[in-house]
Design a protein around this motif. Structure first.
Motif, short mmCIF file in Angstrom:
data_model
loop_
_atom_site.label_atom_id
_atom_site.label_comp_id
_atom_site.label_asym_id
_atom_site.label_seq_id
_atom_site.Cartn_x
_atom_site.Cartn_y
_atom_site.Cartn_z
N VAL A 167 0.84 -1.20 0.00
CA VAL A 167 0.00 0.00 0.00
C VAL A 167 0.88 1.25 0.00
N GLN A 168 0.97 1.98 1.10
CA GLN A 168 1.73 3.22 1.16
C GLN A 168 2.54 3.22 2.44
N SER A 169 3.84 3.28 2.33
CA SER A 169 4.77 3.18 3.46
C SER A 169 4.70 1.83 4.15
N GLY A 170 3.99 0.88 3.57
CA GLY A 170 3.87 -0.44 4.18
C GLY A 170 2.91 -0.49 5.35
N LEU A 171 2.14 0.58 5.57
CA LEU A 171 1.28 0.65 6.75
C LEU A 171 -0.08 0.03 6.49
N MET A 172 -0.68 -0.46 7.57
CA MET A 172 -1.99 -1.10 7.51
C MET A 172 -2.74 -0.67 8.76
N ASN A 173 -3.54 0.38 8.63
CA ASN A 173 -4.12 1.02 9.81
C ASN A 173 -5.14 0.16 10.54
N HIS A 174 -5.66 -0.87 9.90
CA HIS A 174 -6.53 -1.78 10.64
C HIS A 174 -5.78 -2.41 11.81
N ALA A 175 -4.54 -2.79 11.56
CA ALA A 175 -3.72 -3.35 12.63
C ALA A 175 -3.17 -2.26 13.54
N GLY A 176 -2.86 -1.10 12.96
CA GLY A 176 -2.19 -0.05 13.71
C GLY A 176 -3.08 0.73 14.65
N LEU A 177 -4.35 0.91 14.32
CA LEU A 177 -5.20 1.76 15.16
C LEU A 177 -5.39 1.20 16.58
N PRO A 178 -5.63 -0.11 16.76
CA PRO A 178 -5.68 -0.60 18.15
C PRO A 178 -4.36 -0.41 18.89
N VAL A 179 -3.24 -0.44 18.17
CA VAL A 179 -1.95 -0.16 18.81
C VAL A 179 -1.91 1.31 19.26
N MET A 180 -2.38 2.21 18.39
CA MET A 180 -2.44 3.62 18.78
C MET A 180 -3.30 3.80 20.03
N ILE A 181 -4.46 3.13 20.06
CA ILE A 181 -5.33 3.23 21.23
C ILE A 181 -4.60 2.73 22.47
N THR A 182 -3.85 1.63 22.32
CA THR A 182 -3.08 1.10 23.45
C THR A 182 -2.11 2.14 23.99
N LEU A 183 -1.40 2.84 23.09
CA LEU A 183 -0.42 3.82 23.56
C LEU A 183 -1.09 4.98 24.29
N ILE A 184 -2.32 5.31 23.90
CA ILE A 184 -3.05 6.38 24.61
C ILE A 184 -3.49 5.90 25.99
N ILE A 185 -4.19 4.78 26.03
CA ILE A 185 -4.80 4.35 27.29
C ILE A 185 -3.77 3.79 28.26
N ALA A 186 -2.68 3.23 27.74
CA ALA A 186 -1.64 2.72 28.64
C ALA A 186 -0.99 3.85 29.42
N GLN A 187 -0.85 5.01 28.80
CA GLN A 187 -0.28 6.15 29.53
C GLN A 187 -1.20 6.59 30.66
N GLU A 188 -2.50 6.40 30.47
CA GLU A 188 -3.44 6.69 31.56
C GLU A 188 -3.22 5.73 32.73
N CYS A 189 -2.64 4.57 32.45
CA CYS A 189 -2.31 3.60 33.50
C CYS A 189 -0.96 3.90 34.15
N GLY A 190 -0.26 4.93 33.66
CA GLY A 190 1.05 5.27 34.20
C GLY A 190 2.20 4.66 33.44
#
Length: 566
Positions: A263-286
């Protein structure tokens, strides 16, 4: 019974939304709601019984494999999409006398067969919120999931292999957590503590690891914020470290390393978006997350909000579909976690509203519509108050689908994506996913709108610059001044983009340059450009000088022939 038949006919023809089946092809096995019938749809739209569960309502009748179901309560099953007729009929009789009467063909003989479903009432106007039927379905699904859990925390649904740390297992535990019942915490703990322990040494995922890491991270974070169980934090920290290691160009692919030719840059946002969510909510966990990687992840996706659907990879927002198989919905849930920052709250609300207005493509997806179904209900919780009627319209249109997915004894089974893609079918995919749709109004998860807990910490905002103050206008869920809606989203889609473009008047196109949706605005502008008549071009010229930047942008899209992947 006459009333029920008339109501079914009305719903099937005028209100319910589905995607097209191929009348010249075959459709794979699917469960017919809580009846105990498994059916296929053969060439010519012949609904054919494949199996009957003897302990369920259909098992108390004379139905046999090979029987062809010609009609249900007087409504033909050989027209349009028979699944809609079946699902709608189930909802009607559950609110009435419970009797489903099939006209059945067996060889050269025809007969009527009647089965009785439990009477559970009708959905409320605001279902699944404030709805007795929805609550009863949640409780039944809880019992089913708890019974399916094994000593190692996995879930054994039917005859399939147990699921635990992949997307399906994580969704099931998230469903149990979302219900808000503290008595279910031990079942979730049985899953997450061993998962967190494996994550400490990166033994928690294999193959396409990013798919697993994203959903695991969301589950571990939601569990910690609910319970404060610090035992899972070391595993969550290492999981986030692994996510950062796998990042490329701000996003993620199926796994690591990224293939740049994909695709473009090799990215696949279906897989990446839950990872992005993890990075947001994990910081809320400290949890400590690399600030540069975090900013890159948010920036990649935020730039798409307000300009169309979140893209498949690293390219422009997508415009030619009304939904993107869950990517808008995932982003709405993720950005809702940053709702203390106005631009992210607005982006969440905007994308969630786009999702609800895509109800007429409920199963759309590149490899099957599973993630469309998984995230749609959760995203609905982030639609702003002035657009809540859009959510009610969506849920009324799709009630047939959810009733068709319900299984006798509890759980859900997702049917194949039309015309015949079985990729995300079965109990293990749907039980947690659709359970989350019914439980979402309880707001038992942060991603479905739960407030911050006593274990939440204020994470630093992502540090990046994007756009100008006027770009915030594109995140609005309000139409531009002067817009008057006269058609449903489904009708707009067909008039501006699909089967009825020749019927769209110039005035209709001009009006829809002022729609809140960037998809609709671009469809209208492109159609005006395609007309290439002085009157059409004059409309675009006037729009290019409008005070609303969204209208101006649409005008230039129409002139330039803007396309999303090029």
């Amino acid at each position: 019974m006459k009333f029920a038949a008339a109501f079914i006919s009305l719903c099937c023809v005028g209100q319910c939304s589905a995607q097209s089946l191929n009348p010249n092809g075959a459709y794979p096995k699917f469960g017919v709601g809580p009846t105990g019938i498994t059916a296929t749809i053969e060439k010519g739209l012949k609904v054919t019984v494949a199996a009957v569960q003897l302990s369920e309502p259909a098992g108390q009748t004379d139905l046999k494999p090979g029987d062809v179901l010609l009609s249900v309560n007087g409504q033909s099953l050989s027209e349009n999409d028979p699944r809609v007729t079946l699902g709608t009929a189930i909802g009607v009789v559950e609110a009435g006398d419970g009797l489903l009467t099939f006209q059945v063909q067996r060889g050269s003989d025809e007969r009527n067969v009647t089965l009785r479903l439990p009477v559970v009432g009708a959905y409320s106007a605001s279902w699944p919120e404030n709805c007795k039927k929805s609550n009863a379905i949640v409780e039944q699904t809880v019992r089913y999931a708890v019974k399916a859990q094994q000593p190692d925390g996995s879930y054994q649904f039917g005859a399939g292999r147990p699921v635990r740390d992949d997307v399906r297992g994580c969704l099931t535990s998230l469903f149990l957590l979302s219900v808000g019942d503290d008595e279910l915490i031990p079942y979730v703990r049985r899953h997450v503590r061993p998962l967190a322990e494996r994550a400490e040494t990166r033994r928690n995922a294999g193959g396409h690891v990013n798919w697993q890491l994203g959903y695991q991270g969301i589950l571990l974070s939601e569990y910690y914020l609910r319970t404060g169980d610090a035992e899972v934090l070391p595993g969550l920290q290492e999981l986030c470290n692994w996510c950062v290691d796998n990042q490329a160009a701000g996003g993620w692919s199926h796994g690591a390393p990224v293939g740049p030719g994909y695709v473009q840059s090799g990215l696949m946002n279906h897989a990446g978006l839950p990872v992005m969510i993890t990075l947001i909510i994990a910081q809320e966990c400290g949890i400590k997350v690399d600030t540069a990687a975090y900013a890159r992840a948010i920036r990649l996706i935020y730039r798409m909000a307000g300009h169309g659907c979140v893209a498949y990879g690293d390219h422009r927002s997508e415009l030619w579909w009304s939904n993107t198989n869950g990517r808008n919905a995932m982003t709405a849930c993720g950005f809702s976690l940053l709702d203390h920052i106005p631009c992210f709250r607005e982006a969440s609300e905007h994308l969630a509203t786009l999702v609800t207005d895509s109800y007429y493509q409920p199963e759309f997806g590149h490899t099957g519509g599973g993630f469309n179904v998984i995230w749609r209900g959760m995203a609905s919780m982030h639609v702003p108050e002035h657009r809540r009627a859009n959510v009610q319209r969506q849920n009324q249109e799709l009630a047939w689908y959810y009733d068709l997915c319900r299984q006798p004894g509890g759980g859900f089974s997702m049917p194949a994506t039309p015309p015949n893609n079985p990729r995300y079918t079965g109990l293990e995919w749907a039980t947690g996913a659709i359970g989350l749709t019914y439980a979402a109004p309880r707001r038992g998860l942060r991603i479905t709108g739960a407030p911050r807990t006593k274990f939440s910490r204020q994470a630093p905002p992502p540090d990046f610059d994007w756009g100008t103050p006027e770009d915030r206008t594109f995140l609005s869920t309000a139409d531009a001044e002067g817009f008057r809606e006269s058609e449903s989203p489904k009708e707009i889609y067909h008039l501006l983009l699909k089967t009825r473009k020749s019927e769209a008047t110039l005035q209709f196109c001009a009006t829809h340059l002022r729609h809140y949706s960037p998809l609709v605005r671009t469809w209208a502008a492109r159609l005006l450009g395609e007309r290439n008549r002085p009157e059409a071009l004059a409309i675009l010229a006037n729009a290019a000088m409008d005070k609303d930047p969204r209208v101006r942008r649409a005008a230039f899209d129409g002139v330039s022939g803007y396309d999303n992947w090029r």
